[in-house]
Design a protein around this motif. Structure first.
Motif, mmCIF file in Angstrom:
data_model
loop_
_atom_site.group_PDB
_atom_site.id
_atom_site.type_symbol
_atom_site.label_atom_id
_atom_site.label_comp_id
_atom_site.label_asym_id
_atom_site.label_seq_id
_atom_site.Cartn_x
_atom_site.Cartn_y
_atom_site.Cartn_z
ATOM 1 N N SER A 183 -8.435 106.460 16.097
ATOM 2 C CA SER A 183 -8.150 105.097 16.332
ATOM 3 C C SER A 183 -8.227 104.224 15.065
ATOM 4 O O SER A 183 -7.528 103.202 14.799
ATOM 5 C CB SER A 183 -9.067 104.485 17.385
ATOM 6 O OG SER A 183 -10.683 104.885 17.000
ATOM 7 N N THR A 184 -9.264 104.912 14.131
ATOM 8 C CA THR A 184 -9.349 104.109 12.953
ATOM 9 C C THR A 184 -7.759 104.090 12.196
ATOM 10 O O THR A 184 -7.510 103.085 11.530
ATOM 11 C CB THR A 184 -10.599 104.693 12.136
ATOM 12 O OG1 THR A 184 -11.636 104.600 12.560
ATOM 13 C CG2 THR A 184 -10.553 104.079 10.741
ATOM 14 N N LEU A 187 -4.975 102.286 13.818
ATOM 15 C CA LEU A 187 -5.196 100.892 13.805
ATOM 16 C C LEU A 187 -4.595 100.508 12.247
ATOM 17 O O LEU A 187 -4.080 99.422 12.275
ATOM 18 C CB LEU A 187 -6.408 100.563 14.074
ATOM 19 C CG LEU A 187 -6.674 100.000 15.458
ATOM 20 C CD1 LEU A 187 -8.408 99.752 15.836
ATOM 21 C CD2 LEU A 187 -5.980 99.146 16.071
ATOM 22 N N TRP A 191 -1.288 98.773 12.516
ATOM 23 C CA TRP A 191 -1.563 97.410 13.058
ATOM 24 C C TRP A 191 -2.115 96.351 11.419
ATOM 25 O O TRP A 191 -1.513 95.320 11.307
ATOM 26 C CB TRP A 191 -2.757 97.263 13.688
ATOM 27 C CG TRP A 191 -3.364 96.034 14.293
ATOM 28 C CD1 TRP A 191 -4.595 95.543 14.033
ATOM 29 C CD2 TRP A 191 -2.853 95.064 14.878
ATOM 30 N NE1 TRP A 191 -4.898 94.536 14.383
ATOM 31 C CE2 TRP A 191 -3.850 93.804 15.070
ATOM 32 C CE3 TRP A 191 -1.446 94.714 15.322
ATOM 33 C CZ2 TRP A 191 -3.389 92.803 15.568
ATOM 34 C CZ3 TRP A 191 -1.290 93.538 15.978
ATOM 35 C CH2 TRP A 191 -2.189 92.408 16.135
ATOM 36 N N VAL A 192 -2.803 96.940 10.760
ATOM 37 C CA VAL A 192 -3.471 96.112 9.726
ATOM 38 C C VAL A 192 -2.289 96.400 8.324
ATOM 39 O O VAL A 192 -2.330 95.144 7.995
ATOM 40 C CB VAL A 192 -4.862 96.743 9.319
ATOM 41 C CG1 VAL A 192 -5.310 96.252 7.921
ATOM 42 C CG2 VAL A 192 -5.793 96.566 10.246
ATOM 43 N N PRO A 244 -12.703 100.497 13.962
ATOM 44 C CA PRO A 244 -11.816 100.179 14.896
ATOM 45 C C PRO A 244 -11.884 99.027 15.149
ATOM 46 O O PRO A 244 -10.694 98.210 14.973
ATOM 47 C CB PRO A 244 -11.813 101.286 15.955
ATOM 48 C CG PRO A 244 -12.487 102.715 15.456
ATOM 49 C CD PRO A 244 -13.611 101.806 14.605
ATOM 50 N N LEU A 247 -11.051 96.788 11.902
ATOM 51 C CA LEU A 247 -9.770 96.837 11.664
ATOM 52 C C LEU A 247 -8.724 95.979 12.614
ATOM 53 O O LEU A 247 -7.844 95.037 12.242
ATOM 54 C CB LEU A 247 -9.301 98.180 11.702
ATOM 55 C CG LEU A 247 -9.804 99.225 10.634
ATOM 56 C CD1 LEU A 247 -9.439 100.641 10.690
ATOM 57 C CD2 LEU A 247 -9.061 98.665 9.318
ATOM 58 N N PHE A 248 -9.314 95.952 13.894
ATOM 59 C CA PHE A 248 -8.433 95.259 14.824
ATOM 60 C C PHE A 248 -8.597 93.618 14.444
ATOM 61 O O PHE A 248 -7.657 93.016 14.749
ATOM 62 C CB PHE A 248 -8.810 95.625 16.270
ATOM 63 C CG PHE A 248 -8.271 94.559 17.157
ATOM 64 C CD1 PHE A 248 -6.994 94.992 17.684
ATOM 65 C CD2 PHE A 248 -8.962 93.575 17.892
ATOM 66 C CE1 PHE A 248 -6.333 94.036 18.784
ATOM 67 C CE2 PHE A 248 -8.389 92.923 18.825
ATOM 68 C CZ PHE A 248 -7.107 92.827 19.222
ATOM 69 N N GLY A 251 -6.626 92.769 11.640
ATOM 70 C CA GLY A 251 -5.156 92.453 11.967
ATOM 71 C C GLY A 251 -5.017 91.143 12.580
ATOM 72 O O GLY A 251 -3.877 90.603 12.403
#
Length: 280
Positions: A183-184, A187, A191-192, A244, A247-248, A251
């Motif tokens: 997931s890290t 993402l 995403w980021v 995660p 990071l979310f 983003g």
């Protein structure tokens, strides 16, 4: 907005980018070294020669302290279960320490392409032609943003793919798991980094529209690298880890900032006001 005009501007700028060696060569070399060669060499040396970790007992105490205080219990247990300090160092480096390398690569490459947008037109004496063309300033901006985004994101994704393949070929027999498919990293890459690239490009395009030369635009864009340097230091010291959730949220923050910057672009509808500092 006319999509055909935006596409034409983007196509022209991409062609200009890859027609100049001083632009595209560094864009290839940087991810090749930071995101592919360095992780692969570190992994091979650490897992096969014993030169990393065992050769310096001074590293054992800080590394074990970082592992002990690691916020993710599953990863903390995985690191603690590895038999040698070299294995722990490699696993930690590949999972966490190279994240800032991909961020730095994306920032620098997007800075190079976007700084060359309006400032490059000025240096090539083609800006006046664009100003008198039947195109709105908004279409011009969006075309240049897209022209910077596409090569940057493609190079970053290709570097990630090559890194994942090469590193996993080296490490799978030791760790018995496929690295980077978590997931890290997902993402980070999907995403980021796209949100960060758009933010950096829009910011640099706005700056490039105000300055007179490619070098001036790059000098301002270099400021964006400083937070990544701070991130590298915090990762090494164990003060901060990119989970995660973190990071979310990063983003989301970048997405909001992108919306604000894109609204600023739509306000630049007076050609003379926008480009008066660049025309003699």
């Amino acid at each position: 907005m006319n999509k055909n005009i935006i596409a034409a501007v983007a196509q022209k700028d991409i062609k200009n980018t890859f027609s100049s060696k001083k632009i595209w060569v560094p864009m290839i070399i940087l991810p090749l070294i930071l995101c592919i060669l360095l992780p692969a060499i570190f992994a091979y040396v650490g897992l096969n020669t014993g030169l990393i970790g065992e050769s310096s007992q001074d590293l054992e105490k800080p590394i074990n302290a970082i592992i002990k205080n690691f916020p993710n219990e599953e990863l903390r247990n995985t690191l603690a279960a590895l038999p040698t300090l070299g294995y722990k160092s490699v696993y930690f480096f590949l999972n966490f320490m190279i994240i800032p390398f991909f961020l730095m690569t994306a920032i620098i490459n997007s800075m190079v392409t976007s700084s060359n947008s309006f400032a490059g037109e000025k240096e090539r004496n083609t800006l006046e032609t664009l100003l008198f063309a039947p195109i709105t300033v908004t279409e011009l901006f969006f075309g240049k943003v897209i022209a910077s985004f596409i090569p940057t994101i493609v190079i970053t994704f290709v570097a990630f793919l090559l890194n994942a393949v090469i590193v996993n070929l080296i490490t799978y027999r030791i760790f018995n798991e496929i690295l980077f498919l978590n997931s890290t990293w997902l993402l980070l890459m999907f995403w980021v980094i796209p949100a960060l690239v758009i933010f950096n490009i829009v910011l640099n395009v706005l700056v490039s529209a105000r300055v007179k030369s490619f070098q001036e635009a790059q000098q301002f864009g270099g400021i964006m690298v400083l937070p990544v340097v701070g991130l590298i230091i915090s990762q090494v010291s164990g003060l901060f880890f990119l989970s995660p959730l973190t990071l979310f949220l990063i983003g989301v923050g970048l997405l909001v900032a992108n919306g604000i910057l894109l609204k600023l672009i739509t306000k630049f509808n007076q050609r003379n006001t926008l480009f008066e500092s660049q025309i003699h």
